[in-house]
Scaffold this active site. Sequence first.
Site, PDB file in Angstrom:
ATOM      1  N   CYS A 113      32.622  42.576  25.904  1.00  0.00           N
ATOM      2  CA  CYS A 113      32.649  44.003  26.248  1.00  0.00           C
ATOM      3  C   CYS A 113      32.748  44.899  25.018  1.00  0.00           C
ATOM      4  O   CYS A 113      32.554  46.112  25.120  1.00  0.00           O
ATOM      5  CB  CYS A 113      33.803  44.301  27.203  1.00  0.00           C
ATOM      6  SG  CYS A 113      33.651  43.423  28.756  1.00  0.00           S
ATOM      7  N   HIS A 249      35.621  51.916  26.890  1.00  0.00           N
ATOM      8  CA  HIS A 249      34.957  50.891  27.698  1.00  0.00           C
ATOM      9  C   HIS A 249      35.389  51.088  29.146  1.00  0.00           C
ATOM     10  O   HIS A 249      36.567  51.300  29.436  1.00  0.00           O
ATOM     11  CB  HIS A 249      35.376  49.508  27.183  1.00  0.00           C
ATOM     12  CG  HIS A 249      34.989  48.380  28.085  1.00  0.00           C
ATOM     13  ND1 HIS A 249      33.731  48.262  28.622  1.00  0.00           N
ATOM     14  CD2 HIS A 249      35.710  47.314  28.548  1.00  0.00           C
ATOM     15  CE1 HIS A 249      33.681  47.174  29.372  1.00  0.00           C
ATOM     16  NE2 HIS A 249      34.868  46.586  29.349  1.00  0.00           N
ATOM     17  N   ASN A 279      32.428  47.453  35.791  1.00  0.00           N
ATOM     18  CA  ASN A 279      32.452  46.994  34.396  1.00  0.00           C
ATOM     19  C   ASN A 279      31.093  46.377  34.049  1.00  0.00           C
ATOM     20  O   ASN A 279      30.744  45.315  34.559  1.00  0.00           O
ATOM     21  CB  ASN A 279      33.581  45.972  34.224  1.00  0.00           C
ATOM     22  CG  ASN A 279      33.721  45.488  32.793  1.00  0.00           C
ATOM     23  OD1 ASN A 279      32.845  45.711  31.959  1.00  0.00           O
ATOM     24  ND2 ASN A 279      34.834  44.828  32.505  1.00  0.00           N
TER      25      ASN A 279
HETATM   26  N1  COA Z   1      40.806  42.310  47.224  1.00  0.00           N
HETATM   27  C1  COA Z   1      41.978  42.204  47.848  1.00  0.00           C
HETATM   28  N2  COA Z   1      43.026  41.524  47.333  1.00  0.00           N
HETATM   29  C2  COA Z   1      42.846  40.963  46.128  1.00  0.00           C
HETATM   30  C3  COA Z   1      41.634  41.032  45.427  1.00  0.00           C
HETATM   31  C4  COA Z   1      40.583  41.739  46.029  1.00  0.00           C
HETATM   32  N3  COA Z   1      39.381  41.901  45.432  1.00  0.00           N
HETATM   33  N4  COA Z   1      41.768  40.380  44.254  1.00  0.00           N
HETATM   34  C5  COA Z   1      43.032  39.897  44.217  1.00  0.00           C
HETATM   35  N5  COA Z   1      43.675  40.235  45.358  1.00  0.00           N
HETATM   36  C6  COA Z   1      45.053  39.938  45.733  1.00  0.00           C
HETATM   37  C7  COA Z   1      45.639  38.799  44.959  1.00  0.00           C
HETATM   38  O1  COA Z   1      45.273  37.563  45.528  1.00  0.00           O
HETATM   39  C8  COA Z   1      47.124  39.082  45.090  1.00  0.00           C
HETATM   40  O2  COA Z   1      47.571  38.649  46.329  1.00  0.00           O
HETATM   41  P1  COA Z   1      49.025  37.988  46.497  1.00  0.00           P
HETATM   42  O3  COA Z   1      49.989  39.067  46.073  1.00  0.00           O
HETATM   43  O4  COA Z   1      49.064  37.657  47.948  1.00  0.00           O
HETATM   44  O5  COA Z   1      49.037  36.809  45.593  1.00  0.00           O
HETATM   45  C9  COA Z   1      47.187  40.608  45.066  1.00  0.00           C
HETATM   46  O6  COA Z   1      45.868  41.054  45.418  1.00  0.00           O
HETATM   47  C10 COA Z   1      47.579  41.192  43.728  1.00  0.00           C
HETATM   48  O7  COA Z   1      46.829  40.537  42.719  1.00  0.00           O
HETATM   49  P2  COA Z   1      46.997  40.894  41.228  1.00  0.00           P
HETATM   50  O8  COA Z   1      46.051  40.053  40.420  1.00  0.00           O
HETATM   51  O9  COA Z   1      48.442  40.875  40.833  1.00  0.00           O
HETATM   52  O10 COA Z   1      46.509  42.417  41.218  1.00  0.00           O
HETATM   53  P3  COA Z   1      46.469  43.429  40.047  1.00  0.00           P
HETATM   54  O11 COA Z   1      47.175  44.659  40.434  1.00  0.00           O
HETATM   55  O12 COA Z   1      46.797  42.812  38.707  1.00  0.00           O
HETATM   56  O13 COA Z   1      44.929  43.804  39.985  1.00  0.00           O
HETATM   57  C11 COA Z   1      42.985  43.340  38.691  1.00  0.00           C
HETATM   58  C12 COA Z   1      43.967  42.803  39.667  1.00  0.00           C
HETATM   59  C13 COA Z   1      41.960  42.274  38.376  1.00  0.00           C
HETATM   60  C14 COA Z   1      42.284  44.539  39.308  1.00  0.00           C
HETATM   61  C15 COA Z   1      43.738  43.782  37.406  1.00  0.00           C
HETATM   62  O14 COA Z   1      44.581  42.752  36.961  1.00  0.00           O
HETATM   63  C16 COA Z   1      42.791  44.157  36.301  1.00  0.00           C
HETATM   64  O15 COA Z   1      42.078  45.129  36.402  1.00  0.00           O
HETATM   65  N6  COA Z   1      42.819  43.404  35.194  1.00  0.00           N
HETATM   66  C17 COA Z   1      41.944  43.668  34.071  1.00  0.00           C
HETATM   67  C18 COA Z   1      40.574  43.186  34.379  1.00  0.00           C
HETATM   68  C19 COA Z   1      39.556  43.646  33.412  1.00  0.00           C
HETATM   69  O16 COA Z   1      39.362  44.832  33.278  1.00  0.00           O
HETATM   70  N7  COA Z   1      38.878  42.727  32.761  1.00  0.00           N
HETATM   71  C20 COA Z   1      37.821  42.991  31.877  1.00  0.00           C
HETATM   72  C21 COA Z   1      38.341  43.446  30.570  1.00  0.00           C
HETATM   73  S1  COA Z   1      37.001  43.693  29.503  1.00  0.00           S
END
Ligand code: COA
Length: 322
Positions: A113, A249, A279
């Site tokens: 990215c 980004h 993204n």
């Molecule tokens: N829809 C619904 N529920 C979802 C889901 C989706 N698409 N994806 C995950 N969940 C669930 C998980 O299973 C978890 O359930 P649980 O509590 O029963 O275990 C719950 O939602 C919370 O998951 P979590 O991973 O803790 O959520 P979060 O608040 O961290 O959000 C992301 C997840 C991926 C959105 C977040 O971590 C993020 O944006 N990370 C950075 C990703 C990124 O930008 N990467 C590229 C960088 S270049």
Amino acid sequence: MTYARIIGTGSYLPAKVVTNDDLAESMETSDEWIRERTGIHRRHVASDDETTATIGLYAAQNAIEAAGIEVDEIDLILVATTTPDKVFPATATIIQRRLGIAGCGAFDLQAACSGFVYGLDVADRYIRSGGARTAVVIGAETLSRITNWEDRTTAVLFGDGAGAVVLQASEEPGIVAAHIHADGKQEELLHVPQGISQGYDQTRAGEAYIQMNGNAVFRKAVATLDSIARETLAGHGVEKEQLDWFVPHQANLRIITAAAKKLGMPMERVVVTVDEHANTSSASIPLALDIAVRDGRIQRGELLLLEAFGAGFTWGSALLYY
Ligand code: COA
């Protein structure tokens, strides 16, 4: 003094749109969850006959038209991508051919990215050293091809798209500086485990897709973007109040908001387009830049801070006068 100055921007998003509701039909997720956690409303997905070169070409042609140059003025083409059309030749040479030119240097650059910021840094150095006068830097991705559409933890986050800029040597201020960094120690937090030189192993077919530890990446991204912003501003004696626009980004609205808050930038001065295209990795900064240039937000002479963070981990920034 010679600067590398952006003289044209362009972008392209595939026509096919996949909304959060569309995704909720095939996996356990919801529009509400995706909007709340990521700020993403929809993503664009390349059609079967569109590749990274196709969409990168459209973005480049758009930028070349905006720059008002002839294609034979181009003496460097750089494509930042993690999803090249072929193992070789480089997507940059495929685009070069389709632009109808030959002879100038053309190569791909892979920094996930952060690829576009890495590309700006390379092109800036070519131009300032006299190695090139006019360069096209393209960020183009077809991430849908490396997305596991059954994995809700990643599928909702990514999209396809392309953005490009034409840079030209100028006496008027342009790129003040670009900074690039990498630290490979945590490669498994965000990666595509399968790769060419490991051999194509059909029993590991499920590993040919993006895998990510979202929580860890989130925390790392916010901390890293804060430190690169400080380093960039301090290194060039620029106060944050002097910045007109922050163009980060576009991975996640929460990451962008946290980075802007730490930087002290009001959200009205932050370009946010992640809602529209999710993204798109190396394409996201030039896409956001082009959208804000074309809708009149970013004006000539304004000071911009571009920031990226991605797999590797890689990260970087560019401070520039548009
Ligand atoms: N829809 C619904 N529920 C979802 C889901 C989706 N698409 N994806 C995950 N969940 C669930 C998980 O299973 C978890 O359930 P649980 O509590 O029963 O275990 C719950 O939602 C919370 O998951 P979590 O991973 O803790 O959520 P979060 O608040 O961290 O959000 C992301 C997840 C991926 C959105 C977040 O971590 C993020 O944006 N990370 C950075 C990703 C990124 O930008 N990467 C590229 C960088 S270049």
